[in-house]
Design an enzyme around this catalytic site. Sequence first.
Site, short mmCIF file in Angstrom:
data_model
loop_
_atom_site.label_atom_id
_atom_site.label_comp_id
_atom_site.label_asym_id
_atom_site.label_seq_id
_atom_site.Cartn_x
_atom_site.Cartn_y
_atom_site.Cartn_z
CG ASN A 139 -1.50 1.33 1.43
OD1 ASN A 139 -1.83 1.86 0.50
ND2 ASN A 139 -2.01 1.53 2.60
N GLY A 172 2.19 2.37 10.46
CA GLY A 172 3.43 3.26 10.63
C GLY A 172 4.05 3.93 11.70
CD GLU A 186 -3.63 -2.28 7.46
OE1 GLU A 186 -2.57 -2.53 6.80
OE2 GLU A 186 -4.15 -1.26 7.23
CE LYS A 241 0.31 3.30 4.69
NZ LYS A 241 0.42 3.67 6.31
CG HIS A 283 -5.45 2.32 5.05
ND1 HIS A 283 -5.02 3.35 5.67
CD2 HIS A 283 -4.73 1.41 4.93
CE1 HIS A 283 -3.92 2.97 6.46
NE2 HIS A 283 -3.58 1.77 5.82
CB SER A 296 4.89 -1.71 11.95
OG SER A 296 4.53 -0.27 12.09
CD GLU A 339 -2.56 5.95 6.44
OE1 GLU A 339 -2.38 5.87 5.07
OE2 GLU A 339 -1.57 5.16 7.17
P1 PGA Z 1 2.97 0.31 7.53
O1 PGA Z 1 1.35 0.45 6.81
O2 PGA Z 1 3.35 -0.87 7.15
O3 PGA Z 1 3.70 1.43 7.13
O4 PGA Z 1 2.91 0.34 8.85
C1 PGA Z 1 0.48 -0.67 6.99
C2 PGA Z 1 -0.89 0.08 6.19
O5 PGA Z 1 -0.91 1.34 6.53
O6 PGA Z 1 -1.20 -0.66 5.30
#
Ligand code: PGA
Length: 251
Positions: A9, A173, A167, A11, A95, A213, A97
């Site tokens: 992903n 993140g 998640e 982003k 997601h 992460s 976000e």
């Molecule tokens: P990350 O993001 O691996 O940077 O923690 C995962 C995601 O948002 O799908």
Amino acid sequence: MRRTVIAGNWKMNMTPKATRAFITELAPMVAGLDKCDIVLCVPYVDIATAVEAAAGTNIHIGAENVHFEKSGAFTGEISAEMLTEIGTEYVVIGHSERRTYFGETDATVNLRTKAALAAGLKVILCLGEVKEERLSGITNEIVAMQTKLDLAGISAEELKNVIIAYEPVWAIGTGLTATPEQADETCGVIRSVIAELYGAAAAEEITIQYGGSMNDANAAELLSKPNVDGGLIGGASLKTDKFTTIVKAAN
Ligand code: PGA
């Protein structure tokens, strides 16, 4: 047997030029690693370039969101048909976000999922608890509720094109990863909700990823858990070597 799916992903990262360079570099690194499906979910403007660069490889391309209406006065939005026409196969929906910064709710996640499935896209449906919910001991209730609301009205046949990405929001993140045991347990809870809604066979078949992460150092252990069928990877999907290591761990 359910498929393991390793999805990046991106982003809001990478321009079309950077996309072409990335996929050109990645393709030979992951060639032949066919024990998992490999997906890159990229910004809308990168999709056409990504599809072209990935043609003839084992890399599949996805979007990071989709609108639920077919067309109309929705300035700035993108429809499912616009995505499929340019070769998009997958789409990330719900997601954290999107839920946190852009007002996404379980109701809109459900509408987007239905529209994407109707257009023939494969959906990577994201859900997970925030830190306070985990600390309050209500993680299982939260993911069960999200699973039920997000999948409301979706048939067993349609579910075959749904991947769930568990998640935990506190792990995205942040460098904080759920322990393999936590990831396995909560993916297992989601699987049991699928069994309740769609039956044991559907629960056995559905791919449930862990995200938050996941990286080249911790992927092998997370992916070794029986209920973890892949990963949705943010930061570590922006580096071809790290992403390849994760794909190899899945293989
Ligand atoms: P990350 O993001 O691996 O940077 O923690 C995962 C995601 O948002 O799908």
